[in-house]
Scaffold this motif. Sequence first.
Motif, short mmCIF file in Angstrom:
data_model
loop_
_atom_site.label_atom_id
_atom_site.label_comp_id
_atom_site.label_asym_id
_atom_site.label_seq_id
_atom_site.Cartn_x
_atom_site.Cartn_y
_atom_site.Cartn_z
N GLY A 61 -50.04 25.10 -21.54
CA GLY A 61 -49.56 23.73 -21.46
C GLY A 61 -48.05 23.61 -21.52
O GLY A 61 -47.45 22.86 -20.74
N ALA A 62 -47.42 24.34 -22.42
CA ALA A 62 -45.96 24.26 -22.58
C ALA A 62 -45.25 24.69 -21.30
O ALA A 62 -44.28 24.06 -20.86
N GLY A 63 -45.73 25.78 -20.70
CA GLY A 63 -45.11 26.26 -19.48
C GLY A 63 -45.34 25.34 -18.30
O GLY A 63 -44.44 25.11 -17.49
N VAL A 64 -46.55 24.81 -18.18
CA VAL A 64 -46.86 23.89 -17.08
C VAL A 64 -46.02 22.62 -17.20
O VAL A 64 -45.49 22.12 -16.20
N LYS A 65 -45.88 22.11 -18.39
CA LYS A 65 -45.06 20.90 -18.61
C LYS A 65 -43.64 21.13 -18.10
O LYS A 65 -43.07 20.28 -17.39
N ARG A 66 -43.07 22.28 -18.44
CA ARG A 66 -41.70 22.57 -17.99
C ARG A 66 -41.64 22.79 -16.48
O ARG A 66 -40.69 22.35 -15.82
N ILE A 118 -43.93 29.65 -10.90
CA ILE A 118 -44.74 30.58 -11.70
C ILE A 118 -44.70 30.16 -13.16
O ILE A 118 -43.64 29.82 -13.69
N VAL A 119 -45.86 30.20 -13.79
CA VAL A 119 -45.95 30.12 -15.25
C VAL A 119 -46.60 31.42 -15.70
O VAL A 119 -47.78 31.66 -15.42
N ALA A 120 -45.83 32.28 -16.35
CA ALA A 120 -46.30 33.61 -16.75
C ALA A 120 -46.48 33.68 -18.27
O ALA A 120 -46.14 32.75 -18.99
N GLU A 121 -47.04 34.80 -18.72
CA GLU A 121 -47.23 35.04 -20.15
C GLU A 121 -47.96 33.87 -20.83
O GLU A 121 -47.57 33.42 -21.91
N VAL A 160 -50.32 30.20 -12.40
CA VAL A 160 -50.29 29.94 -13.84
C VAL A 160 -51.24 30.95 -14.48
O VAL A 160 -52.46 30.84 -14.35
N SER A 161 -50.68 31.93 -15.19
CA SER A 161 -51.50 33.08 -15.59
C SER A 161 -51.00 33.69 -16.89
O SER A 161 -49.86 33.49 -17.30
#
Length: 222
Positions: free
Chosen positions: A151-156, A64-67, A43-44
């Motif tokens: 947060g938005a990316g991790v949730k998804r 992966i959570v990018a951007e 997550v980065s």
Amino acid sequence: MIELILTDLDGTLTMDRGTYLLDTRAIEALRRAERAGIRVALVSGNSYPVLRGLYNYLGITGGIVAENGCFVYYNFQTERVCETIPRSVVEDFRNKFNLRESWQNEFRKSDFGFTPAQITPEIKAWADERGLVVQSSGYALHLAGKPGGKGAGVKRLLELVGVQSEKVGAIGDSRTDIEMFTYAKVKAAVGNADPDLVKEANVKLKLKSGAGFTEFIEMILG
């Protein structure tokens, strides 16, 4: 029991904050976690191509959570979570505030990095007027389309992986990792983390950066 570990990259898997050198002990630690059946996700704020290459070579499986939360990958599925920003807007922002662009901006569509990393009132007002999100990781200034933030990316990602936050551990070093902590039961800050992140952590590690990550994995594995 923890089933998924969310880890930041810079300052967390590296030898120290402010260096790109990966800590080889941290790499071995995340592989031990994977061998024990605990998936590891990156997550980065880095761009997707950078993280996808690293993901493959590390041999991890948690996604992966990018951007900074704007782009998600799991099991060969990719999703853009944030609104895209036209290149003309990125250039206007850079020129107006005399910023230097990250070399990774060539590969970004929603979250763009710049230095210096400081957010001024003028920068915040400019972003607000255009419905954009501005954050600082301490390494770079990030301009993103809404909703922006990890947060938005991790949730998804958790939805795609099919794991609940009660079975998630997270580790980081920067203020931008605070949103990631929202979706984790175990929230660990490495020993040299930003004070704002340390306040949100329920695990405060003694060792810095990659050594702290290794300390965290040893704690999780018992």
